[in-house]
Design an enzyme around this catalytic site. Structure first.
Site, PDB file in Angstrom:
ATOM      1  CB  CYS A   2      -0.971   0.094   1.101  1.00  0.00           C
ATOM      2  SG  CYS A   2      -2.175  -1.513   1.208  1.00  0.00           S
ATOM      3  CD1 TRP A  82      -0.532  -5.928  -3.779  1.00  0.00           C
ATOM      4  CD2 TRP A  82      -0.577  -6.719  -1.566  1.00  0.00           C
ATOM      5  NE1 TRP A  82      -0.443  -7.160  -3.816  1.00  0.00           N
ATOM      6  CE2 TRP A  82      -0.456  -7.788  -2.449  1.00  0.00           C
ATOM      7  CE3 TRP A  82      -0.733  -7.103  -0.102  1.00  0.00           C
ATOM      8  CZ2 TRP A  82      -0.239  -9.228  -1.886  1.00  0.00           C
ATOM      9  CZ3 TRP A  82      -0.625  -8.295   0.169  1.00  0.00           C
ATOM     10  CH2 TRP A  82      -0.381  -9.472  -0.729  1.00  0.00           C
ATOM     11  CG  ASN A 108       1.429   0.277   4.378  1.00  0.00           C
ATOM     12  OD1 ASN A 108       1.067  -0.840   4.114  1.00  0.00           O
ATOM     13  ND2 ASN A 108       2.654   0.321   4.346  1.00  0.00           N
ATOM     14  N   GLY A 109      -0.870  -1.694   6.174  1.00  0.00           N
ATOM     15  CA  GLY A 109      -0.310  -2.781   7.296  1.00  0.00           C
ATOM     16  C   GLY A 109      -1.847  -3.490   7.997  1.00  0.00           C
ATOM     17  CD  GLU A 493      15.451 -13.205 -10.337  1.00  0.00           C
ATOM     18  OE1 GLU A 493      15.072 -13.880  -9.730  1.00  0.00           O
ATOM     19  OE2 GLU A 493      15.193 -12.144 -10.705  1.00  0.00           O
ATOM     20  CE  LYS A 497      12.210 -10.923 -11.918  1.00  0.00           C
ATOM     21  NZ  LYS A 497      13.178 -10.991 -11.168  1.00  0.00           N
ATOM     22  CD  GLU A 500       8.195 -11.368 -10.189  1.00  0.00           C
ATOM     23  OE1 GLU A 500       9.371 -11.433 -10.706  1.00  0.00           O
ATOM     24  OE2 GLU A 500       7.744 -10.518  -9.294  1.00  0.00           O
ATOM     25  CG  HIS A 516      16.781 -37.542 -10.221  1.00  0.00           C
ATOM     26  ND1 HIS A 516      17.453 -38.999  -9.785  1.00  0.00           N
ATOM     27  CD2 HIS A 516      17.952 -36.696 -10.436  1.00  0.00           C
ATOM     28  CE1 HIS A 516      18.473 -38.958  -9.967  1.00  0.00           C
ATOM     29  NE2 HIS A 516      19.201 -37.742 -10.422  1.00  0.00           N
ATOM     30  CE  LYS A 620      10.577  -3.104  -6.592  1.00  0.00           C
ATOM     31  NZ  LYS A 620      11.263  -4.169  -7.510  1.00  0.00           N
TER      32      LYS A 620
END
Ligand code: M6R
Length: 625
Positions: A2, A82, A108-109, A493, A497, A500, A516, A620
């Site tokens: 947020c 968010w 926020n929180g 990574e 990416k 996302e 395996h 973020k």
């Protein structure tokens, strides 16, 4: 999570607040809203609030519908959300108003005791209109202001309410009867004051107001700030005076804007040479590695007999690379764990344990809790962080800042590479203190690191070749990434990416694990990216991966091979070959990651995601566990 903004001054506050929100949108974009303190039709002080689910563009449309002239006033608060409690709807968007319409709050929180507070308000006959935890706050403030020992006293009412809230929060209060004031507080989540000329700003980070002032004050934990146009007053939650930490912002507005690229992410990918250069800067005095921002004494560095790395997401992948480097250079065991798991088992830590906490934002709740747990166990914590003054470095024993500059794109790019570099600096400092590398060996590694920015630039210059691969692949449905050695974290990574940005299934594997199980996934035309270790490094590793490529090709996979210049052995097995410059093996991830960033962004576009800076469902800074 947020984004929060506030303004009290002499200018029309609406546009100022909405513009500030645009720069906070990376923190969440489930909804947005502002409240301006102005006058009603009868000339009485009143709150005018407007909010909408979705991105700020929806808020713009709503403001245009209502008419900008309805939001006259020089004090405003704003929020970009968010979602945690309650779906992303108009009702759940902030600001939330009190039952009498006089108080507006953004938050926020998480207010952990919201359920009991909500019950209490409902017993008092107050109807809550949203599903959020946040909405209890404006009602409680209105109650405190309207009755009892704090009646008519905005400041005392705010303190009373704040002392009843449990959890982690940043919260801003405005009151219609106090049109030129904002009261704000922070506990764990961030809040910065911007000090202008006859005007004051608030923001979750400085990007909210750098356009207007470079003078800022960082608020300490559990503090309240009272803001008027020409002064601010910082208090503890018990009302006693407290101090903030004034600082001058050294980012400029341009750094926080797109600089000619289509997206922040593209801009940030291209800023990677500078991010690496700036992160290295100041850590080599010509003879030795220096950790100048670090409070760990050489005796500490000498004494560590194990390292634990805690981090999340891309930062975790950078930590995997720290393990390869530190174990190789320092010969002490390095364990790595996703921060969200760390404190829920019983890791064996002690005074001789160094915990490396890696976080771009410095706010990630899982990593912060891991830091607290590590400290409680007596370990020393060194934060690797990109955000000055954020919570994780504040609570750590020492910090090594990455100097990647503001990263706005939700998918981490330049901050990731800067983290890898910072981790290597820590590794070299440990090797130096513990004498596991000779000075000339350290110098040689340092020289190789200093060559990395130019080599990253060479990879950036192959942008068009990489775009051609994505165009040929089109809108793929699934993709695998394989690596060996330091190429394994790179493959993780690369897969992250792609997930996302393109919202498709992607997985990274250690290439040796293929037989395996995962090899069952290989079918005709499945695109597989393979990060090939240098043939000049561990020869066996290279030849093994060449065999792995052949195995998947034999089963129909289309191979996108990332290999260093001069590696001819892979040529017959690559449908597409992406070249990266030669570099020592341990540094290869700093180059091999870059094409994967481009690939993810391009495939996202092929798959129809037009806003790679703000992938769905993400934020973020993840300030909830
Ligand atoms: O701010 P942090 O580095 O602590 O964030 C950790 C992760 O949330 C972050 O790296 C996330 O995985 C990124 N979106 C990856 O691109």
């Amino acid at each position: 999570m947020c984004g929060i903004v506030g303004y009290v001054g002499h200018r029309q506050a609406l546009n100022l607040a909405v513009d500030a929100l645009r720069r906070m949108e990376y923190r969440g974009y489930d909804s947005a809203g502002v409240a301006v303190v102005g006058k009603d039709a009868d000339g009485h002080n009143a709150i005018h609030a407007v909010k909408r689910a979705g991105k700020i563009a929806n808020l713009d449309d709503r403001i245009a519908e209502v008419g900008v002239d309805k939001f006259e006033g020089t004090t405003a608060i704003g929020h970009t959300r968010w979602a945690t409690h309650g779906r992303p709807t108009d009702e759940n968007a902030h600001p939330h108003l009190s039952y009498d319409g006089k108080v507006a709050v953004v938050h926020n929180g998480i207010i952990e005791n919201f359920a009991s507070l909500r019950e209490e308000l409902e017993r008092d006959g107050i109807e809550l209109v949203s599903d959020t935890d946040s909405e209890v706050a404006p009602h409680l403030l209105a109650q405190a202001y309207n009755e009892g020992d704090t009646a008519g006293d905005f400041r005392a009412s705010a303190l009373k309410v704040l002392n009843r809230l449990e959890g982690a929060f940043t919260i801003l209060f405005t009151h219609a009867d106090h049109p030129d004031e904002i009261i704000a507080a922070r506990r764990s989540t961030p809040l910065i004051v911007g000090v202008g000329d006859g005007e004051m700003f608030l923001g979750s980070d400085v990007a909210a107001f750098i356009e207007h002032t470079k003078h800022a004050v960082e608020l300490g934990q559990d503090t309240v700030v009272y803001l008027a146009a020409d002064y601010y007053d910082i208090l503890n939650f018990d009302g006693t005076p407290a101090q903030g930490n004034p600082f001058t912002i050294d980012w400029d507005l341009e750094a926080a804007e797109k600089g000619g690229f289509d997206s922040f992410m593209m801009k940030e990918i291209h800023e990677q040479p500078a991010a690496i250069r700036d992160t290295l800067a100041g850590h080599w005095d010509g003879e030795r590695v220096t950790l100048d921002e670090n409070n760990l004494a050489d005796t500490d560095l000498k004494s560590f007999d194990q390292v634990f790395v805690v981090a999340c997401g891309s930062a975790y992948h950078s930590g995997l690379l720290a393990k390869y480097a530190i174990e190789h250079w320092v010969r002490i065991p390095v364990q790595i764990e996703v921060a969200s798991e760390f404190r829920y088992r019983d890791p064996v830590l002690g005074e001789r344990t160094l915990v490396l906490a890696i976080s771009q934002s410095g706010e990630t709740a899982d990593t912060l809790e891991a830091v607290r747990h590590a400290k409680a166990q007596g370990a020393k914590v060194l934060a690797v962080c990109n955000t000055n003054g954020s919570q994780i470095p504040r609570e750590s024993d020492a910090v090594l800042y990455t100097h990647a500059g503001p990263e706005i794109g939700v998918a981490s790019t330049k901050a990731f590479l800067a983290q890898v570099v910072a981790n290597y600096i820590v590794g070299l400092a440990l090797a130096q203190a513990q004498g596991t590398k000779y000075p000339d060996e350290i110098r040689e590694i340092w020289n190789a690191l200093e060559e990395i920015p130019d080599k990253v630039q060479q990879v950036l210059d192959t942008r068009e070749d990489i775009a051609a691969v994505s165009r040929a692949l089109g809108a793929v449905r699934t993709m695998l990434f394989l690596g060996r050695g330091v190429g394994f974290p790179v493959s993780l990574e690369g897969a992250l990416k792609l997930k996302e940005l393109a919202y498709i299934h992607a997985e990274g594997f250690a290439a040796g694990e293929l037989k395996h199980g995962p090899i069952a996934l290989i079918e005709d035309d499945l695109p597989v990216v393979i990060v090939v270790p240098s043939p000049r490094g561990v020869k066996l590793l290279h030849s093994k991966i060449v065999s792995n490529i052949q195995e998947i090709r034999a089963r129909g996979a289309k191979t996108i091979v990332i290999a260093e210049e001069g590696d001819t052995a892979v040529e017959p097995y690559a449908n597409w070959l992406i070249r990266i410059p030669q570099t020592p093996s341990i540094m290869q991830p700093l180059l091999a990651t870059v094409p994967l960033q481009f690939l993810a962004a391009d495939i996202a576009e092929e798959c129809g995601n037009e806003d790679i800076d703000k992938p769905r469902n993400l934020a973020k800074s993840v300030t909830v566990e």
